[in-house]
Design a protein around this motif. Structure first.
Motif, PDB file in Angstrom:
ATOM      1  N   ARG A 130       0.835  -1.213   0.000  1.00  0.00           N
ATOM      2  CA  ARG A 130       0.000   0.000   0.000  1.00  0.00           C
ATOM      3  C   ARG A 130       0.866   1.259   0.000  1.00  0.00           C
ATOM      4  N   GLN A 157      -4.029 -14.959  -6.564  1.00  0.00           N
ATOM      5  CA  GLN A 157      -4.290 -14.227  -5.325  1.00  0.00           C
ATOM      6  C   GLN A 157      -3.322 -13.047  -5.177  1.00  0.00           C
ATOM      7  N   ASP A 197      -4.324 -10.384  -7.530  1.00  0.00           N
ATOM      8  CA  ASP A 197      -5.527  -9.727  -7.024  1.00  0.00           C
ATOM      9  C   ASP A 197      -5.164  -8.635  -6.016  1.00  0.00           C
ATOM     10  N   ARG A 198      -4.284  -8.935  -5.055  1.00  0.00           N
ATOM     11  CA  ARG A 198      -3.912  -7.948  -4.050  1.00  0.00           C
ATOM     12  C   ARG A 198      -3.163  -6.768  -4.673  1.00  0.00           C
ATOM     13  N   GLU A 257      -5.550  -4.594  -6.742  1.00  0.00           N
ATOM     14  CA  GLU A 257      -6.511  -3.907  -5.880  1.00  0.00           C
ATOM     15  C   GLU A 257      -5.923  -2.611  -5.329  1.00  0.00           C
ATOM     16  N   ALA A 277      -5.915  -0.101  -8.226  1.00  0.00           N
ATOM     17  CA  ALA A 277      -7.233   0.447  -8.527  1.00  0.00           C
ATOM     18  C   ALA A 277      -7.630   1.501  -7.503  1.00  0.00           C
ATOM     19  N   ALA A 278      -7.334   1.244  -6.232  1.00  0.00           N
ATOM     20  CA  ALA A 278      -7.682   2.217  -5.193  1.00  0.00           C
ATOM     21  C   ALA A 278      -6.900   3.513  -5.390  1.00  0.00           C
ATOM     22  N   ALA A 322     -13.947   2.234  -6.970  1.00  0.00           N
ATOM     23  CA  ALA A 322     -12.668   1.545  -7.100  1.00  0.00           C
ATOM     24  C   ALA A 322     -12.856   0.102  -7.559  1.00  0.00           C
ATOM     25  N   ASP A 323     -14.010  -0.489  -7.251  1.00  0.00           N
ATOM     26  CA  ASP A 323     -14.264  -1.862  -7.687  1.00  0.00           C
ATOM     27  C   ASP A 323     -14.316  -1.957  -9.201  1.00  0.00           C
ATOM     28  N   PHE A 332     -10.849  -1.894 -10.445  1.00  0.00           N
ATOM     29  CA  PHE A 332     -10.169  -3.149 -10.136  1.00  0.00           C
ATOM     30  C   PHE A 332     -10.577  -4.252 -11.110  1.00  0.00           C
ATOM     31  N   PHE A 374      -7.862  -6.040 -13.474  1.00  0.00           N
ATOM     32  CA  PHE A 374      -7.631  -7.469 -13.346  1.00  0.00           C
ATOM     33  C   PHE A 374      -7.923  -8.184 -14.664  1.00  0.00           C
TER      34      PHE A 374
END
Length: 847
Positions: free
Chosen positions: A778, A809, A812-813, A816, A819-820, A833-834, A837, A841
């Motif tokens: 992050r 996985q 994905d992290r 994510e 995207a945020a 943000a979804d 994402f 992805f």
């Protein structure tokens, strides 16, 4: 009163004597009418009352011959009397050549100059108009010029125009036009000595000229308060006329070059006011400034590019060099004068402060504090404009098709786009240079323009202009960074060897004079351009030889070499430039050598024919390159020996030992230093003084130790990321308990660490070390800036620092977090943000 009335009249009479035999009597000349012309009315012999070109010459002949008894009196046969050429004795001719003729006066010289200036203006505009019509006719005939013209267009032939421009050059060279002004329009003020009618006639014809426009700096010249007339410098009217003249013949080209060179280099002393004026060098005012100066350079540039005469081409190049050199010589004088004025002003202020305890620095007569001027003087402004224009010309690469001559002769607009941008105003119409038959070769005008601009820049920096540019102010520093460095960056990667050679030669005075200003730029040039040329297999031997020669010339100066070592190899924030230069030259010195077994040599024995010749040439080129590299290495050793025998004493801020030591103190962080600072820090000033006493050897050893620690940390990280970060934390390179510091460290070393290992570390599970890797991920995303980027550009930028792992996985992290961050900086792109994402992805899965 004209500055030199006797000299002006003598020059104008000489012009009249040369031109009048070819001009009819009806137009003010001495050419008698022929019987055929008298019977049938030849246009050339009866145009005195109709053609404006002959009309202005008739007015000029009256003004220059007024009061001498040589006015034209026509007899019944159409002949002329009273020319007086043979009525004077030899003694009289000698006396008149020195003291002038009977009736000469300042008023007569003023009228003669006014009529001559309007003659030159009308003739130049008429020649341009006739050239435009000629080009239109050629366009109708399929692009071929009529063979019968022989360069003569209209009644103003190239010979007439050349004589007029030569006379104007003589007037400028003898100072006859210094501080001389013309009043165009109005007609309110007459002249003395009963000569107002001649002056009004001159003004009437001047109003018939084409509209010259408003000069950007004209209002500062000599405008009278409340006067409806436009007052212009006489020399400005002349140069504006030459700017639009037809220069399609070699005769007019040479005359125009001579006139523009004389005018552009001419300076005159102006009266200095003030009690301290006697202690300062007299200020010199050039005849051309601003727009007129740039247009002068522009016309000479066009003549160089378009002429078909090699002598004129050489003359144009020499004229450009002298013009540019004169501009920077005036800049040096202006800097000296400004420095002396500042010193004297400071002494005066100190004296006033000691007398009454007050200071008036920076205050005007009303007590206000005026803002600082953009340039300290007009000389600074002229030099800045010339420097910027040359840099822009050196970057012009496109060659647009030539427009017709009707557009004021801008037939090489792409090569003069920079000068055009700088010189908008009264002289937007430039000299018409019609194409010569010899000029239609295979030479690319855009390439030739770039070469000429680079040669002018090199000539400027090599002739003692570098130090004065460095002291000229922040505007010149900006021009060096934003224009000259950009030009060199573009030209050093050119496929043309001549441009590369000139660019590399330009780099030598750049690094010698401006190394304190261009530390980052020099590092970028050497590492990203020169080393790449030497290491690339696609670079030619010629380009590599030029780079090696450049290093040889740079390393010949022991001071420059010592400063390179101090500013780069002893600075933690810079690359080891000196070490890399030595390693690169050593690598080139071994280039092309056969292996120890000699198999490489034996393989060449089977090549025959053209292949053998190419192989032999390649071997010879490699031998020359290796020899040049070995000479450069020897030059480095000689410079180092010179530094040892005569130590380099430097007062420059960029190589200050104290400053470098303090910078080193801030950048070097290791365990031992931290403990020592914790144990002994009585005061900050004491610790700074202690660190400032470090020797250069200690500074270099500290940086070398840190580089070794960084290399070891990179090696451990590439094997196991956690072990590498732990090692770096133990050596004080980062705080491994702070996610933000770890993310910063990964970003800083993304080009050193393996990107796959960085991706594996950032994609760790949430449970690994209590979620520390997720916090680092992050923080890594927060350190990037995606504002204003498109979605695909942001993904490329995000993934440029690491490689995505293979597990879904982890992907994905990682996506994510992307995207945020992207949605936070670009809130109008996606609703949530979804959504970002899902798209990110999906793109990764489809890739």
């Amino acid at each position: 009163r004209p500055p030199s009335p006797d000299t002006a009249l003598r020059i104008l009479r000489k012009f009249y004597q040369k031109s009048s035999p070819a001009i009819p009597i009806a137009a003010g000349g001495t050419k008698p009418n022929t019987w055929f012309g008298w019977m049938f009315g030849s246009a050339a012999e009866t145009a005195g009352n109709e053609d404006v070109c002959w009309k202005v010459y008739f007015e000029f002949s009256k003004a220059v011959n007024a009061g001498t008894g040589e006015e034209h009196e026509k007899d019944e046969d159409g002949g002329s009397e009273g020319t007086g050429a043979g009525d004077h004795s030899e003694n009289t001719v000698i006396v008149e050549s020195i003291l002038g003729k009977k009736g000469d006066s300042p008023g007569k010289a003023r009228n003669a100059l006014a009529t001559f200036i309007q003659l030159v203006s009308v003739w130049c505009h008429a020649s341009a108009h006739a050239a435009a019509l000629l080009m239109e006719t050629a366009g109708e005939n399929g692009g071929d010029l009529p063979a019968s013209t022989n360069g003569a267009v209209g009644v103003v032939t190239p010979e007439f125009l050349g004589l007029a421009i030569d006379a104007a050059s003589g007037l400028v060279a003898h100072g006859c036009l210094d501080d001389l002004y013309l009043k165009i329009g109005g007609g309110g003020g007459g002249t003395d000595n009963g000569e107002s009618n001649g002056q009004e006639d001159a003004e009437d014809i001047l109003r018939e000229m084409n509209n010259i426009g408003n000069q950007e700096n004209e209002e500062n010249e000599a405008n009278e308060v409340g006067s409806p007339s436009l007052i212009k410098k006489a020399v400005n009217v002349l140069v504006e006329s030459v700017f639009v003249a037809d220069l399609s013949s070699e005769r007019t080209e040479l005359s125009a070059l001579k006139f523009l060179l004389t005018t552009g280099c001419r300076v005159s002393a102006i009266a200095a006011n003030g009690e301290n004026s006697s202690m300062l060098p007299p200020p010199m005012e050039p005849m051309l400034r601003g727009t007129h100066l740039l247009q002068t350079i522009r016309v000479c540039y066009h003549v160089y590019l378009k002429t078909g005469s090699m002598p004129n081409k050489t003359t144009a190049k020499a004229a450009l060099q002298q013009l540019v050199t004169s501009v920077f010589v005036r800049l040096e004088r202006a800097i000296e004068r400004t420095t002396m004025e500042e010193k004297m002003m400071g002494a005066t202020l100190e004296k006033d402060r000691a007398t009454d305890g007050t200071t008036t620095k920076g205050k005007d007569a009303k007590g206000n504090s005026p803002g600082p001027p953009v340039f300290p003087s007009n000389d600074h402004r002229d030099a800045y404009l010339v420097l910027r224009s040359l840099c822009k010309l050196s970057m012009q690469t496109k060659n647009h098709p030539n427009p017709p001559a009707a557009s004021s002769g801008s037939d090489n607009a792409n090569n003069s786009a920079a000068l055009t941008a700088e010189s908008k105003g009264p002289s937007d119409a430039q000299a018409t240079v019609l194409p010569h038959p010899a000029a239609n070769g295979d030479t690319d005008p855009a390439l030739e323009s770039r070469i000429l601009a680079l040669e002018l820049l090199l000539h400027t920096l090599r002739h003692s202009s570098g130090p004065c540019i460095l002291q000229a102010g922040p505007q010149f520093h900006y021009a060096i960074r934003q224009y000259l460095c950009v030009s060199l960056l573009k030209n050093t990667t050119s496929p043309d060897t001549t441009i590369v050679e000139l660019s590399l030669r330009l780099f030598v005075p750049l690094i010698r004079h401006f190394r304190s200003l261009l530390k980052t730029e020099i590092e970028a040039f050497v590492t990203n351009v020169f080393f790449v040329i030497l290491d690339s297999k696609n670079s030619t031997i010629q380009h590599k030889m030029l780079v090696v020669t450049l290093f040889d010339e740079i390393c010949s100066d022991s001071t420059t070499l010592a400063e390179i070592f101090l500013n780069y190899d002893c600075d933690l924030s810079a690359v080891d430039l000196f070490q890399r230069i030595v390693n690169a030259l050593g690598k080139v010195a071994r280039m092309g050598l056969a292996d120890a077994t000699g198999s490489g040599t034996s393989s060449l024995q089977f090549v025959a024919g053209a292949g053998a010749l190419r192989a032999e040439k390649t071997r010879q080129d490699h031998r020359d390159l290796r020899l040049a590299a070995m000479k450069a290495l020897r030059q480095i050793l000689a410079s180092l020996h010179s530094s040892i025998v005569t130590p380099v004493t430097s007062g420059r801020d960029d190589i200050s030992v104290d400053e470098a030591s303090l910078k080193l103190k801030k950048l070097i962080v290791n365990g031992e230093k931290a403990e020592d600072e914790e144990d002994s820090k009585p005061s900050a000033s004491f610790s700074d003084d202690a660190v400032a006493k470090k020797t250069l050897v200690e500074m270099y050893d500290s940086k070398k130790k840190r580089r070794e620690e960084e290399s070891q940390a990179a090696l451990k990280f590439n094997q196991k990321p956690a072990a590498g970060l732990k090692y770096a934390a133990e050596r004080g390179h980062l705080d491994d308990d702070d996610p933000v510091d770890v993310a910063r460290y990964l970003l800083q070393n993304k080009d050193i660490f393996e990107k796959a290992q960085i991706g594996e570390y950032l994609g760790r599970e949430k449970e690994w070390q209590g979620g520390f890797a997720l916090k680092v991920l992050r923080a890594y995303g927060e350190a990037l800036d995606f504002k204003g980027m498109t979605f695909d550009e942001a993904i490329r930028y995000y993934l440029s620092g690491f490689r995505l792992p293979g597990e879904a996985q982890k992907i994905d992290r990682i996506m994510e977090v992307f995207a945020a961050r992207y949605t936070d900086q670009n809130p109008t792109t996606f609703p949530t943000a979804d959504s970002a994402f899902i798209l990110a992805f999906s793109i990764i899965m489809l890739n």
